[in-house]
Design a protein around this motif. Structure first.
Motif, PDB file in Angstrom:
ATOM      1  N   ARG A 244       0.918  -1.061  -0.015  1.00  7.74           N
ATOM      2  CA  ARG A 244      -0.003  -0.091  -0.036  1.00  7.74           C
ATOM      3  C   ARG A 244       0.838   1.369  -0.197  1.00  7.74           C
ATOM      4  O   ARG A 244       2.016   1.084   0.500  1.00  7.74           O
ATOM      5  CB  ARG A 244      -0.990   0.005   1.224  1.00  7.74           C
ATOM      6  N   LEU A 245       0.272   2.491  -0.398  1.00  3.53           N
ATOM      7  CA  LEU A 245       0.855   3.676  -0.530  1.00  3.53           C
ATOM      8  C   LEU A 245       0.742   4.544   0.586  1.00  3.53           C
ATOM      9  O   LEU A 245      -0.325   4.731   0.834  1.00  3.53           O
ATOM     10  CB  LEU A 245       0.674   4.232  -1.893  1.00  3.53           C
ATOM     11  N   ALA A 246       1.848   4.940   1.210  1.00  2.00           N
ATOM     12  CA  ALA A 246       1.469   6.135   2.302  1.00  2.00           C
ATOM     13  C   ALA A 246       2.252   7.434   1.987  1.00  2.00           C
ATOM     14  O   ALA A 246       3.541   7.325   1.123  1.00  2.00           O
ATOM     15  CB  ALA A 246       1.934   5.632   3.480  1.00  2.00           C
ATOM     16  N   PRO A 247       2.064   8.479   2.426  1.00  2.00           N
ATOM     17  CA  PRO A 247       2.755   9.749   2.272  1.00  2.00           C
ATOM     18  C   PRO A 247       4.427   9.517   2.732  1.00  2.00           C
ATOM     19  O   PRO A 247       4.290   9.370   3.898  1.00  2.00           O
ATOM     20  CB  PRO A 247       1.947  10.793   2.784  1.00  2.00           C
ATOM     21  N   ALA A 248       5.371  10.020   1.947  1.00  2.00           N
ATOM     22  CA  ALA A 248       6.396   9.925   2.384  1.00  2.00           C
ATOM     23  C   ALA A 248       6.716  11.245   3.245  1.00  2.00           C
ATOM     24  O   ALA A 248       6.761  12.558   2.735  1.00  2.00           O
ATOM     25  CB  ALA A 248       7.541  10.074   1.197  1.00  2.00           C
ATOM     26  N   LEU A 249       7.060  11.277   4.550  1.00  2.07           N
ATOM     27  CA  LEU A 249       6.951  12.492   5.366  1.00  2.07           C
ATOM     28  C   LEU A 249       8.449  12.787   5.862  1.00  2.07           C
ATOM     29  O   LEU A 249       9.198  12.084   6.488  1.00  2.07           O
ATOM     30  CB  LEU A 249       6.190  12.363   6.550  1.00  2.07           C
ATOM     31  N   ALA A 250       8.894  13.839   5.268  1.00  2.32           N
ATOM     32  CA  ALA A 250      10.375  14.187   5.573  1.00  2.32           C
ATOM     33  C   ALA A 250      10.581  14.729   7.039  1.00  2.32           C
ATOM     34  O   ALA A 250       9.528  15.109   7.715  1.00  2.32           O
ATOM     35  CB  ALA A 250      10.855  15.279   4.385  1.00  2.32           C
ATOM     36  N   ILE A 251      11.576  14.914   7.583  1.00  3.53           N
ATOM     37  CA  ILE A 251      11.911  15.258   8.894  1.00  3.53           C
ATOM     38  C   ILE A 251      11.411  16.651   8.990  1.00  3.53           C
ATOM     39  O   ILE A 251      11.631  17.501   8.104  1.00  3.53           O
ATOM     40  CB  ILE A 251      13.493  15.145   9.256  1.00  3.53           C
ATOM     41  N   SER A 252      10.827  16.969  10.235  1.00  2.00           N
ATOM     42  CA  SER A 252      10.280  18.425  10.437  1.00  2.00           C
ATOM     43  C   SER A 252      11.003  19.106  11.091  1.00  2.00           C
ATOM     44  O   SER A 252      11.517  19.193  12.100  1.00  2.00           O
ATOM     45  CB  SER A 252       8.892  18.063  11.097  1.00  2.00           C
ATOM     46  N   MET A 287       3.870   3.025   7.721  1.00  2.00           N
ATOM     47  CA  MET A 287       4.561   2.836   8.902  1.00  2.00           C
ATOM     48  C   MET A 287       3.508   1.930   9.959  1.00  2.00           C
ATOM     49  O   MET A 287       2.343   2.213   9.933  1.00  2.00           O
ATOM     50  CB  MET A 287       4.943   3.809   9.853  1.00  2.00           C
ATOM     51  N   GLN A 288       3.837   0.809  10.308  1.00  2.00           N
ATOM     52  CA  GLN A 288       3.036   0.170  11.304  1.00  2.00           C
ATOM     53  C   GLN A 288       4.048  -0.198  12.652  1.00  2.00           C
ATOM     54  O   GLN A 288       4.576  -1.410  12.729  1.00  2.00           O
ATOM     55  CB  GLN A 288       2.697  -1.504  10.613  1.00  2.00           C
ATOM     56  N   ARG A 289       4.181   0.607  13.535  1.00  3.86           N
ATOM     57  CA  ARG A 289       5.190   0.518  14.596  1.00  3.86           C
ATOM     58  C   ARG A 289       4.437   0.670  15.714  1.00  3.86           C
ATOM     59  O   ARG A 289       3.423   1.539  15.997  1.00  3.86           O
ATOM     60  CB  ARG A 289       6.205   1.510  14.464  1.00  3.86           C
ATOM     61  N   LYS A 417      -4.597   5.434  -5.183  1.00  2.00           N
ATOM     62  CA  LYS A 417      -5.063   4.174  -5.160  1.00  2.00           C
ATOM     63  C   LYS A 417      -4.499   3.593  -3.990  1.00  2.00           C
ATOM     64  O   LYS A 417      -3.220   3.633  -4.000  1.00  2.00           O
ATOM     65  CB  LYS A 417      -5.272   3.551  -6.489  1.00  2.00           C
ATOM     66  N   ASN A 418      -5.142   2.757  -3.317  1.00  2.00           N
ATOM     67  CA  ASN A 418      -4.413   1.677  -2.252  1.00  2.00           C
ATOM     68  C   ASN A 418      -3.767   2.502  -1.327  1.00  2.00           C
ATOM     69  O   ASN A 418      -2.751   2.152  -0.852  1.00  2.00           O
ATOM     70  CB  ASN A 418      -3.396   0.769  -2.933  1.00  2.00           C
ATOM     71  N   PHE A 419      -4.171   3.742  -0.803  1.00  2.00           N
ATOM     72  CA  PHE A 419      -3.437   4.579   0.129  1.00  2.00           C
ATOM     73  C   PHE A 419      -3.871   4.153   1.596  1.00  2.00           C
ATOM     74  O   PHE A 419      -4.898   3.804   1.762  1.00  2.00           O
ATOM     75  CB  PHE A 419      -4.055   5.955  -0.314  1.00  2.00           C
ATOM     76  N   ALA A 420      -2.927   4.384   2.363  1.00  2.00           N
ATOM     77  CA  ALA A 420      -2.966   3.861   3.666  1.00  2.00           C
ATOM     78  C   ALA A 420      -2.347   5.070   4.630  1.00  2.00           C
ATOM     79  O   ALA A 420      -1.210   5.343   4.278  1.00  2.00           O
ATOM     80  CB  ALA A 420      -2.578   2.560   4.031  1.00  2.00           C
ATOM     81  N   PRO A 421      -2.780   5.410   5.854  1.00  2.13           N
ATOM     82  CA  PRO A 421      -1.940   6.274   6.601  1.00  2.13           C
ATOM     83  C   PRO A 421      -0.890   5.489   7.292  1.00  2.13           C
ATOM     84  O   PRO A 421      -0.892   4.285   7.602  1.00  2.13           O
ATOM     85  CB  PRO A 421      -3.057   6.633   7.539  1.00  2.13           C
ATOM     86  N   HIS A 422       0.265   6.387   7.808  1.00  2.00           N
ATOM     87  CA  HIS A 422       1.327   5.730   8.693  1.00  2.00           C
ATOM     88  C   HIS A 422       0.268   5.369   9.930  1.00  2.00           C
ATOM     89  O   HIS A 422      -0.760   6.191  10.306  1.00  2.00           O
ATOM     90  CB  HIS A 422       2.120   6.867   8.936  1.00  2.00           C
ATOM     91  N   GLN A 423       0.795   4.664  10.589  1.00  3.98           N
ATOM     92  CA  GLN A 423       0.354   3.950  12.133  1.00  3.98           C
ATOM     93  C   GLN A 423       1.151   3.718  12.955  1.00  3.98           C
ATOM     94  O   GLN A 423       2.069   3.054  13.041  1.00  3.98           O
ATOM     95  CB  GLN A 423      -0.610   2.928  11.772  1.00  3.98           C
ATOM     96  N   LEU A 424       0.953   4.460  14.157  1.00  4.46           N
ATOM     97  CA  LEU A 424       1.745   4.393  15.312  1.00  4.46           C
ATOM     98  C   LEU A 424       0.907   4.352  16.704  1.00  4.46           C
ATOM     99  O   LEU A 424      -0.089   4.869  16.809  1.00  4.46           O
ATOM    100  CB  LEU A 424       2.612   5.601  15.511  1.00  4.46           C
ATOM    101  N   THR A 425       1.237   2.829  17.115  1.00  3.29           N
ATOM    102  CA  THR A 425       0.431   2.554  18.377  1.00  3.29           C
ATOM    103  C   THR A 425       1.423   2.386  19.840  1.00  3.29           C
ATOM    104  O   THR A 425       2.747   2.114  19.465  1.00  3.29           O
ATOM    105  CB  THR A 425      -0.244   1.163  17.922  1.00  3.29           C
ATOM    106  N   MET A 426       0.769   2.804  20.690  1.00  2.53           N
ATOM    107  CA  MET A 426       1.408   2.831  21.988  1.00  2.53           C
ATOM    108  C   MET A 426       0.958   2.331  23.020  1.00  2.53           C
ATOM    109  O   MET A 426      -0.258   2.042  23.047  1.00  2.53           O
ATOM    110  CB  MET A 426       1.542   4.409  22.245  1.00  2.53           C
ATOM    111  N   THR A 427       1.602   1.719  23.838  1.00  2.00           N
ATOM    112  CA  THR A 427       1.199   0.894  25.009  1.00  2.00           C
ATOM    113  C   THR A 427       2.142   1.335  26.024  1.00  2.00           C
ATOM    114  O   THR A 427       3.358   0.996  26.116  1.00  2.00           O
ATOM    115  CB  THR A 427       0.885  -0.440  24.810  1.00  2.00           C
ATOM    116  N   ALA A 428       1.616   1.644  27.522  1.00  2.00           N
ATOM    117  CA  ALA A 428       2.551   1.536  28.688  1.00  2.00           C
ATOM    118  C   ALA A 428       2.519   0.135  29.140  1.00  2.00           C
ATOM    119  O   ALA A 428       2.961   0.032  30.263  1.00  2.00           O
ATOM    120  CB  ALA A 428       1.896   2.615  29.508  1.00  2.00           C
TER     121      ALA A 428
END
Length: 699
Positions: A244-252, A287-289, A417-428
């Motif tokens: 799938r395609l996600a946006p390439a996000l450069a360092i901010s 990203m799936q992190r 087409k076939n777009f997906a967002p980056h995904q960051l999940t967190m847990t304590a």
């Protein structure tokens, strides 16, 4: 064939029976074959009463000495027996027919099976399976008797008859073998059909003890196949994500500005994890992190930096938390960090007034709001994103796969087409390695394994409830000297069913005993504005003691609070206790946690409280939590809509997880994967173990 034959094709199964079977996930004949016994009864041998163990199921044979009806609130039939060892036993029946009473004649013999208990007058079995005979005893079973999981309206006898039909069909139409013959030989495991027949109909030549201990090769055969199927699903999820395609996000630049403005420096662990996220976000695959870090390790600032990387590229970020208090904490942190950077935010929860909600929805839909923070409200159909590029989910194990999928679908783009967002999940909640391999194998995992400098470990004491008044008095004097404290109660109101102090009662007690003490009360029924006001007052030290339910379990950060009292601690799990204790120890003061318990304690509760006293290490606690509670409870709702293991057990079968992972990778390397699905053995295993539950693969 058996994977296509509906259960209504079996004798005795009409539409109503099929509905009951469907509640157990049994739709086709193959499903019945994989509906394995959850235990076995041993009716192959008679146990003399002088060798019988209380609490175990036994088959006994004894002579009837007497039978009588006892009068009480309801009549009870007691049949008094004596076996060949001279030991006595009573069979007790609360429900019986008049004809049943006449069956038990003095001098006849009884063979009875059930759990041996200690009654008022000695040993007894309540409502046993039994047969009465005068001369020739009935033959003993020559194999174990399977006991299957059932559901309301579907008795054990009915299920046994249906599974016997399914086994007969299996012998006519064997299932295709799903695993490589070389693996089976190497692991010394039987073929699939042989394994199923053995487990449904174990023979005297089988090691019955092995089966009861769940160590038989036939059980291992199914465990391995299920674990391989699970690993295949996780690896296929990864393959699909990569495509799938996600946006390439450069360092901010804005992220660098925020870092420079912080009154603290990132720990080396935070810097390492942040760099891993930066590298992920640069890619054109999503990203799936998963970022796991112990309580107070600093995950929120990492999430903020990631959000800025998306916002700087004109993409939107959805930040979701499972509770309003945690979502509000995120909103407050992000507002504090992002407002000076002119980043517009939106806030969504289930309690917004209609006008406020319309305003927030409009900001999100137009793209004006770059950051949207909220609870489950973010899933609602009315929420439309303009350009969603990153999804951040906190305490993600509390959300189901369907909910993750819904957020992903909100990012679908007509332009790409076939777009997906980056995904960051967190847990304590630190995740033991075994659990991570099986439940989170589709994610890259980062660990913040370092606390900020200066954080002192929290001292933990375990006290019986008889010390409660002493603890209250000590807390009052500590608060008068400037200490801030939490007092956590499991319930909001008094309950006749649970012997637990309620938050409201405790709040009232403190106010009556010490009117000069500033006490606040927070629980899940308060309106969001009320909760937020009380939390702000506590943070500003306008409140000395915060009495609360477990709504403060995660996300609450008041550095001056250094004392935590958890009442009825025996009712809470290890992970929850650790999360609550993590609300203190966030400032420069030495912090303390008191776990109050109500005696008597179960062995499990004793073990939990002992672990809490011994360690502050979240990873040690997570391993113990997995050992005590099992993976199902530790995972929460994460696997809703996905794979829930039917036969394999993550703890018991830990040794098979890595071989299963390797075997799945080998199968996928050998399989040709067309764009619309998999073929051959991979498809066979998916159909056999997952069936219709394939939607999760897109989450």
């Amino acid at each position: 064939m058996l994977d296509q034959m509906h259960v209504t094709g079996l004798k005795g199964v009409g539409d109503k029976q099929a509905e009951k079977l469907a509640k157990l996930g049994l739709h086709v004949v193959q499903d019945l074959l994989f509906h394995l016994p959850h235990r076995y009864q041993d009716k192959t041998k008679i146990t003399p009463l002088d060798q019988a163990i209380i609490g175990q199921e036994v088959l006994i044979e004894a002579q009837i000495k007497n039978q009588r009806l006892t009068q009480g609130r309801r009549p009870t039939l007691l049949v008094e027996l004596e076996d060949s060892t001279g030991q006595s036993l009573a069979l007790r029946f609360f429900h019986f027919q008049p004809t049943q009473v006449r069956k038990f004649k003095r001098g006849d013999s009884v063979r009875a099976f059930g759990e041996l208990r200690t009654g008022l007058n000695g040993l007894e079995i309540v409502h046993p399976h039994y047969s009465v005979f005068s001369f020739d005893p009935p033959p003993l079973d020559n194999t174990l008797t399977p006991v299957y999981p059932t559901t309301e309206g579907l008795g054990q006898a009915s299920l046994v008859k249906l599974i016997k039909q399914a086994i007969a069909l299996l012998k006519q139409y064997p299932l295709a073998e799903g695993l490589n013959q070389a693996w089976l030989q190497n692991w010394q495991l039987p073929p699939i059909n042989q394994a199923l027949i053995t487990l449904h109909q174990p023979q005297p030549s089988d090691d019955l003890g092995q089966i009861q201990r769940f160590e038989h090769p036939a059980q291992a055969r199914l465990i391995v196949e299920e674990l391989i199927t699970q690993q295949l699903a996780l690896q296929l999820m990864r393959q699909q994500q990569v495509q799938r395609l996600a946006p390439a996000l450069a360092i901010s630049r804005t992220a660098k500005t925020l870092l420079a403005s912080l009154p603290f420096s990132l720990t080396s662990a935070q810097q390492r994890v942040w760099q891993e996220i930066v590298n992920d976000l640069k890619q054109t695959q999503p990203m799936q992190r998963l970022v796991q870090g112990d309580v107070g390790s600093g995950k929120t600032i990492i999430a903020a930096l990631a959000a800025l990387q998306a916002a700087d590229m004109d993409y939107q970020v959805a930040i979701m938390a499972p509770t309003e208090i945690l979502a509000e904490q995120h909103r407050n942190h992000f507002a504090e960090w992002l407002a000076p950077l002119n980043i517009e935010m939106a806030w969504l929860n289930g309690r917004l007034k209609a006008a406020e909600k319309r305003e927030m929805l409009a900001k999100i839909a137009s793209g004006e709001a770059k950051i949207a923070v909220g609870t489950h409200a973010l899933f609602q159909d009315s929420v439309e994103f303009n350009r969603l590029g990153l999804v951040i989910i906190d305490e993600q194990h509390r959300f189901g796969v369907h909910q993750r999928l819904t957020l992903n679908q909100k990012a679908q783009s007509d332009q790409i087409k076939n777009f997906a967002p980056h995904q960051l999940t967190m847990t304590a909640t630190p995740i033991p390695r075994t659990l991570a391999m099986t439940a989170y194998g589709d994610l890259d995992i980062s660990v913040i394994d370092e606390l900020p400098p200066g954080r002192l470990p929290v001292d933990t004491a375990v006290l019986g409830n008889q010390k409660r008044q002493e603890v209250m008095a000590h807390l009052y004097h500590a608060c008068k000297e400037g200490v801030q404290a939490y007092w956590v109660c499991p319930l909001i109101d008094e309950s006749e069913l649970l012997d637990a102090q309620a938050a409201q009662t405790t709040f009232d007690e403190f106010n009556q005993l010490w009117p000069d003490m500033r006490v606040g009360l927070v629980h899940g029924r308060l309106k969001a504005a009320e909760k937020e006001l009380i939390m702000q007052q506590f943070k500003a030290h306008q409140i000395d003691l915060l009495v609360a339910t477990t709504v403060i379990e995660v996300g609450v950060n008041v550095p001056n609070a250094s004392l935590m009292i958890i009442e009825n601690a025996e009712r809470l799990g290890l992970s929850q206790l650790h999360q609550l204790r993590g609300r203190v120890g966030r400032g420069a003061k030495k912090s303390h946690c008191v776990l109050l318990y109500q005696a008597p304690l179960s062995a499990t509760a004793k073990a939990r409280l002992q672990i809490m006293r011994q360690t502050n290490d979240g990873f040690v606690i997570a391993e113990e939590d997995l050992r005590i509670r099992g993976p199902g409870e530790v995972l929460g709702t994460r696997q809703t809509g996905g794979i829930s293991l039917r036969i394999a057990d993550i703890q018991r079968d830990e040794a098979w997880i890595e071989p299963a992972q390797q075997a799945a990778a080998q199968m996928l390397n050998q399989a040709k994967l067309p764009s619309k699905g998999t073929t051959g053995l991979v498809a066979l295993l998916q159909q056999r173990w997952i069936g219709e539950k394939v939607e999760y693969k897109h989450a």
